[in-house]
Design a protein around this motif. Sequence first.
Motif, mmCIF file in Angstrom:
data_model
loop_
_atom_site.group_PDB
_atom_site.id
_atom_site.type_symbol
_atom_site.label_atom_id
_atom_site.label_comp_id
_atom_site.label_asym_id
_atom_site.label_seq_id
_atom_site.Cartn_x
_atom_site.Cartn_y
_atom_site.Cartn_z
ATOM 1 N N ALA A 182 -37.619 -0.647 -12.592
ATOM 2 C CA ALA A 182 -36.739 0.611 -13.317
ATOM 3 C C ALA A 182 -35.532 0.588 -12.740
ATOM 4 O O ALA A 182 -34.361 0.925 -13.572
ATOM 5 C CB ALA A 182 -37.660 1.781 -12.867
ATOM 6 N N LYS A 183 -35.332 0.071 -11.404
ATOM 7 C CA LYS A 183 -33.844 -0.194 -11.000
ATOM 8 C C LYS A 183 -32.923 -1.034 -11.871
ATOM 9 O O LYS A 183 -31.943 -0.738 -12.188
ATOM 10 C CB LYS A 183 -33.861 -0.290 -9.618
ATOM 11 C CG LYS A 183 -34.219 0.554 -8.638
ATOM 12 C CD LYS A 183 -34.095 0.174 -7.099
ATOM 13 C CE LYS A 183 -34.424 1.248 -5.970
ATOM 14 N NZ LYS A 183 -34.322 0.375 -4.685
ATOM 15 N N ARG A 226 -33.558 -1.994 -14.780
ATOM 16 C CA ARG A 226 -33.187 -1.404 -16.186
ATOM 17 C C ARG A 226 -32.123 -0.674 -16.159
ATOM 18 O O ARG A 226 -31.101 -0.718 -17.089
ATOM 19 C CB ARG A 226 -34.459 -0.650 -16.890
ATOM 20 C CG ARG A 226 -35.647 -1.600 -17.144
ATOM 21 C CD ARG A 226 -37.000 -0.607 -17.476
ATOM 22 N NE ARG A 226 -36.504 0.267 -18.784
ATOM 23 C CZ ARG A 226 -37.112 1.113 -18.999
ATOM 24 N NH1 ARG A 226 -38.123 1.773 -18.118
ATOM 25 N NH2 ARG A 226 -36.924 1.954 -19.894
ATOM 26 N N ARG A 227 -32.013 0.473 -14.981
ATOM 27 C CA ARG A 227 -30.937 1.321 -15.084
ATOM 28 C C ARG A 227 -29.773 0.310 -15.137
ATOM 29 O O ARG A 227 -28.562 0.521 -15.759
ATOM 30 C CB ARG A 227 -31.116 2.160 -13.940
ATOM 31 C CG ARG A 227 -30.038 3.311 -13.962
ATOM 32 C CD ARG A 227 -30.426 4.583 -12.841
ATOM 33 N NE ARG A 227 -30.589 3.903 -11.576
ATOM 34 C CZ ARG A 227 -31.645 4.180 -10.765
ATOM 35 N NH1 ARG A 227 -32.566 4.595 -11.028
ATOM 36 N NH2 ARG A 227 -31.408 3.479 -9.506
ATOM 37 N N ILE A 228 -29.431 -0.536 -14.057
ATOM 38 C CA ILE A 228 -28.349 -1.391 -13.803
ATOM 39 C C ILE A 228 -27.940 -2.272 -15.118
ATOM 40 O O ILE A 228 -26.684 -2.223 -15.429
ATOM 41 C CB ILE A 228 -28.539 -2.270 -12.534
ATOM 42 C CG1 ILE A 228 -28.666 -1.638 -11.203
ATOM 43 C CG2 ILE A 228 -27.332 -3.456 -12.533
ATOM 44 C CD1 ILE A 228 -29.121 -2.540 -9.884
ATOM 45 N N ASN A 264 -24.471 -4.077 -7.762
ATOM 46 C CA ASN A 264 -25.162 -2.400 -8.138
ATOM 47 C C ASN A 264 -26.516 -2.469 -7.493
ATOM 48 O O ASN A 264 -26.916 -1.267 -7.526
ATOM 49 C CB ASN A 264 -25.075 -2.306 -9.458
ATOM 50 C CG ASN A 264 -23.802 -2.321 -10.167
ATOM 51 O OD1 ASN A 264 -22.767 -1.787 -9.449
ATOM 52 N ND2 ASN A 264 -23.453 -2.608 -11.602
ATOM 53 N N ASP A 291 -28.577 -1.577 -18.190
ATOM 54 C CA ASP A 291 -28.378 -0.542 -19.187
ATOM 55 C C ASP A 291 -27.316 0.052 -19.276
ATOM 56 O O ASP A 291 -26.293 0.192 -20.229
ATOM 57 C CB ASP A 291 -29.433 0.376 -19.308
ATOM 58 C CG ASP A 291 -30.765 0.065 -20.288
ATOM 59 O OD1 ASP A 291 -30.767 -1.083 -20.858
ATOM 60 O OD2 ASP A 291 -31.804 0.591 -20.176
ATOM 61 N N ASP A 292 -26.600 0.416 -17.994
ATOM 62 C CA ASP A 292 -25.625 1.082 -17.726
ATOM 63 C C ASP A 292 -24.308 0.148 -18.114
ATOM 64 O O ASP A 292 -23.417 0.537 -18.387
ATOM 65 C CB ASP A 292 -25.478 1.231 -16.015
ATOM 66 C CG ASP A 292 -25.891 2.563 -15.937
ATOM 67 O OD1 ASP A 292 -26.566 3.220 -16.739
ATOM 68 O OD2 ASP A 292 -26.250 2.812 -14.451
ATOM 69 N N GLU A 293 -24.396 -1.229 -17.907
ATOM 70 C CA GLU A 293 -23.460 -2.195 -18.591
ATOM 71 C C GLU A 293 -23.859 -2.587 -19.660
ATOM 72 O O GLU A 293 -23.017 -3.779 -20.149
ATOM 73 C CB GLU A 293 -23.139 -3.173 -17.296
ATOM 74 C CG GLU A 293 -23.159 -2.443 -16.036
ATOM 75 C CD GLU A 293 -22.314 -3.437 -15.143
ATOM 76 O OE1 GLU A 293 -21.809 -4.550 -15.492
ATOM 77 O OE2 GLU A 293 -22.263 -3.034 -13.650
ATOM 78 N N ASN A 294 -24.611 -2.013 -20.655
ATOM 79 C CA ASN A 294 -25.049 -2.596 -21.843
ATOM 80 C C ASN A 294 -25.360 -4.278 -21.894
ATOM 81 O O ASN A 294 -24.722 -4.934 -22.742
ATOM 82 C CB ASN A 294 -23.812 -2.363 -22.900
ATOM 83 C CG ASN A 294 -24.238 -2.590 -24.141
ATOM 84 O OD1 ASN A 294 -25.450 -2.588 -24.540
ATOM 85 N ND2 ASN A 294 -23.452 -3.137 -25.216
ATOM 86 N N GLU A 299 -41.288 0.178 -9.664
ATOM 87 C CA GLU A 299 -40.121 0.851 -8.943
ATOM 88 C C GLU A 299 -38.814 -0.245 -8.921
ATOM 89 O O GLU A 299 -37.845 0.527 -9.258
ATOM 90 C CB GLU A 299 -40.437 1.429 -7.715
ATOM 91 C CG GLU A 299 -41.640 2.209 -7.486
ATOM 92 C CD GLU A 299 -43.041 1.707 -7.550
ATOM 93 O OE1 GLU A 299 -43.205 0.511 -7.692
ATOM 94 O OE2 GLU A 299 -43.898 2.627 -7.421
#
Length: 461
Positions: free
Chosen positions: A383-384, A386-388, A458, A390-393, A380
């Motif tokens: 996953a958070k 990864r999102r943070i 974030n 990926d959002d900023e490349n 869990e």
Amino acid sequence: MERKSAWEKYDKKGLKKVFDFCEGYKEFITECKTERECVDRLVENAESCGYRDLQEIIEKGEKLKAGDKVYAVNMGKTLALFNIGKDSLEAGMNILGAHIDSPRLDLKQNPLYEDESLAMMETHYYGGVKKYQWVARPMALHGVVVKKDGTSVAVKLGESPDEPVIGVSDLLIHLSATQLQKKGDKVVEGEDLNLLVGSIPVKGEKKEPVKKAILKILKEKYGMDEADFQSAEFEVVPAEAARDYGLDSSMIIGYGQDDRICAYPSAEAMFAVSDPQRTCVCLLVDKEEIGSVGATGMHSRFFENTVAEIMNAMGCYSELSLRRAMSSSHVLSSDVSAAFDPNYPSVMEKNNCAYFGKGVAFNKYTGSRGKSGSNDANPEYIAKLRRILDDENIYYQTSELGKVDQGGGGTIAYILANYGMEVIDSGIAVQNMHAPYEVASKVDIYEARLAYEAFLRNMLK
Ligand code: MN
Ligand code: MN
């Protein structure tokens, strides 16, 4: 799974940022080769970024509020930086953890002796080292002497080109027939890591004339007597500066990159954040290399006590609030990982090891054998993250430290996880880990710096 090269992501302007950031890092690891030197430097940097000493705030009875930035130093060897967020502390903190101690040779408490007109010093190695790597090279003497009257003298000798260095000798190949039959861990033995420090006698002196001459130099330079070694902490480290590595200057070779390579970008990310939502923390600890023990290691109550003091200064301390603040926190426990090395592919499993140039490396777990001693990060939480990122490349990779049953290692992750925090091992891949000179990729250092800042800004509950 395909791993993209982080180098591909940058245009000329971006590459300049990567290289410029690494100039600052090289300077840091060249100047700061002990935990005390790291703390002193980062306190200086923190103060110039508006951080204030928590101790001073406590003594003056001042209050703390959102937006305030404070630091706490533990015995000169551990540093915690806090940037207080808008959310209540009970909602948890975003914590960047790393360690600032590195493998080295420590002087023993009674180090100096003379043998056949040579002045020598006894050492005891610190951390996991291949002892044969620490001989026949220029070494510098860093440390502190505390005299009985409480005054302390900082020592840093052998870093500037006009200063002498010291070192441990190696046996000449011509006479190594017996030595070369020995197993690797016995080729150079711990008790033989003695430093050669002098060879000129005091004229006319009968007893230990060379040792006496060295004591005279120590007296003149640092005002210390032989007995003062008893209350001294001397670290013998590879001399010389960190350098660019590779014909393309894409890497850095230098001493003590485990784990200042994570500590420096963590602190820099911290300094870049202002008015965060959640309270941001950068926690740089000592003694990781010997099990995180002692008052300045991660096992000490220093961090918990410091959070309690901050809550008290904010007027929101209670035992329960403190526990909630700790257990609601998220941590990137940053430490180096093993980079794939084409010279030693047999210890790596290619699908799950870290590579140079592929970004910050996440280890879901560390440990040895059946993950023994590991913190095992929750999916869990991953996953958070990864999102943070990926959002900023921001480029990252997942890895393990080598093949199953080939060895292993530990970090500070599991200790913070004991509070019920979400923790993952993250860090930067290096070659030559724990050797006097370690190698790392510049773009990985930069991606880590970006990842740390994105996490601080974030990561929300
Ligand atoms: Mn280490
Ligand atoms: Mn480490």
